[in-house]
Design a protein around this motif. Structure first.
Motif, PDB file in Angstrom:
ATOM      1  N   THR A  17       0.910  -1.039   0.020  1.00 14.64           N
ATOM      2  CA  THR A  17      -0.130   0.097   0.063  1.00 14.64           C
ATOM      3  C   THR A  17       0.928   1.354  -0.258  1.00 14.64           C
ATOM      4  O   THR A  17       2.090   1.496   0.542  1.00 14.64           O
ATOM      5  N   GLU A  18       0.513   2.408  -0.439  1.00 12.45           N
ATOM      6  CA  GLU A  18       1.096   3.545  -0.672  1.00 12.45           C
ATOM      7  C   GLU A  18       0.275   4.519   0.463  1.00 12.45           C
ATOM      8  O   GLU A  18      -0.880   4.918   0.091  1.00 12.45           O
ATOM      9  N   ALA A  32       1.530  -5.431   4.672  1.00 13.32           N
ATOM     10  CA  ALA A  32       0.996  -5.796   5.833  1.00 13.32           C
ATOM     11  C   ALA A  32       1.184  -4.740   6.956  1.00 13.32           C
ATOM     12  O   ALA A  32       1.495  -5.087   8.059  1.00 13.32           O
ATOM     13  N   GLY A  33       0.938  -3.386   6.623  1.00 14.24           N
ATOM     14  CA  GLY A  33       1.120  -2.266   7.546  1.00 14.24           C
ATOM     15  C   GLY A  33       2.681  -1.999   8.108  1.00 14.24           C
ATOM     16  O   GLY A  33       2.778  -1.135   8.796  1.00 14.24           O
ATOM     17  N   LYS A  34       3.534  -2.497   7.486  1.00 12.25           N
ATOM     18  CA  LYS A  34       4.881  -2.162   8.072  1.00 12.25           C
ATOM     19  C   LYS A  34       5.649  -1.477   6.633  1.00 12.25           C
ATOM     20  O   LYS A  34       5.799  -2.298   5.736  1.00 12.25           O
ATOM     21  N   VAL A  35       6.473  -0.643   6.967  1.00 14.69           N
ATOM     22  CA  VAL A  35       7.232   0.252   5.953  1.00 14.69           C
ATOM     23  C   VAL A  35       8.190  -0.407   5.439  1.00 14.69           C
ATOM     24  O   VAL A  35       8.979  -0.966   6.294  1.00 14.69           O
ATOM     25  N   PHE A  36       8.556  -0.536   4.385  1.00  9.45           N
ATOM     26  CA  PHE A  36       9.790  -0.923   3.392  1.00  9.45           C
ATOM     27  C   PHE A  36      10.385   0.068   2.795  1.00  9.45           C
ATOM     28  O   PHE A  36      11.407  -0.123   2.489  1.00  9.45           O
ATOM     29  N   ALA A  37       9.713   1.102   2.383  1.00  9.09           N
ATOM     30  CA  ALA A  37      10.428   2.140   1.641  1.00  9.09           C
ATOM     31  C   ALA A  37       9.550   3.521   1.800  1.00  9.09           C
ATOM     32  O   ALA A  37       8.369   3.459   2.062  1.00  9.09           O
ATOM     33  N   LEU A  38      10.425   4.631   1.737  1.00 12.52           N
ATOM     34  CA  LEU A  38      10.000   5.824   2.041  1.00 12.52           C
ATOM     35  C   LEU A  38      10.483   6.777   0.951  1.00 12.52           C
ATOM     36  O   LEU A  38      11.682   6.644   0.545  1.00 12.52           O
ATOM     37  N   THR A  39       9.658   7.841   0.774  1.00  9.26           N
ATOM     38  CA  THR A  39      10.401   9.122  -0.142  1.00  9.26           C
ATOM     39  C   THR A  39       9.614  10.330   0.236  1.00  9.26           C
ATOM     40  O   THR A  39       8.537  10.282   0.618  1.00  9.26           O
ATOM     41  N   THR A  40      10.430  11.418   0.156  1.00  2.08           N
ATOM     42  CA  THR A  40       9.944  12.630   0.034  1.00  2.08           C
ATOM     43  C   THR A  40       9.734  13.451  -1.037  1.00  2.08           C
ATOM     44  O   THR A  40      10.565  13.484  -1.713  1.00  2.08           O
ATOM     45  N   LEU A  50      15.566   2.764   2.540  1.00  2.00           N
ATOM     46  CA  LEU A  50      15.088   1.493   2.253  1.00  2.00           C
ATOM     47  C   LEU A  50      15.795   0.635   3.535  1.00  2.00           C
ATOM     48  O   LEU A  50      16.706   1.024   3.871  1.00  2.00           O
ATOM     49  N   LYS A  51      14.885  -0.175   4.077  1.00  3.52           N
ATOM     50  CA  LYS A  51      15.320  -1.106   5.113  1.00  3.52           C
ATOM     51  C   LYS A  51      16.528  -2.183   4.483  1.00  3.52           C
ATOM     52  O   LYS A  51      16.259  -2.491   3.383  1.00  3.52           O
TER      53      LYS A  51
END
Length: 116
Positions: A17-18, A32-40, A50-51
């Motif tokens: 999900t985004e 499943a509700g846990k972050v694996f990637a982010l960007t600003t 990235l994890k």
């Protein structure tokens, strides 16, 4: 890789999900509700968090100037990757896969089974 191809690739992963949990400028990709990637969205140059396995995280930082300890993240488990063209898109996709896989591996067995 640009932000659009990053977003599209993350969304190809099963169960992803985004979301915007940290405000309108930061997009988080979760499985499943846990972050694996982010960007600003408002940062130049474009970068992604990235994890990463701790040993691999250290190795990548030593090998690539564009890989830094995770910005606003646990530095042991997260890297910030500056997308400056020094790393090929295929390698970036491998790093995204690694991050996704680490998070999936940490999920309860029943949840993991739904993602296979």
């Amino acid at each position: 890789m640009n932000i659009e191809s990053f977003q599209a690739y993350c969304l190809t992963k099963k169960g992803v999900t985004e979301e915007l949990p940290f405000g309108p400028e930061t997009i988080a990709y979760k499985v499943a509700g846990k972050v694996f990637a982010l960007t600003t969205l408002d940062r130049t140059p474009f970068s992604i968090n990235l994890k990463c396995d701790p040993e691999k995280a250290t190795q990548l930082r030593e090998e690539h100037d564009c890989v830094l300890p995770g910005y606003h993240m646990n530095k042991k488990h997260w890297n910030t990757v500056i997308i400056d063209g020094s790393v090929k898109d295929a390698v970036l996709r491998e790093w995204i896969d690694h991050s996704y896989d680490l998070v999936v591996q940490s999920l309860p067995g029943k949840v993991r089974e739904q993602l296979v």
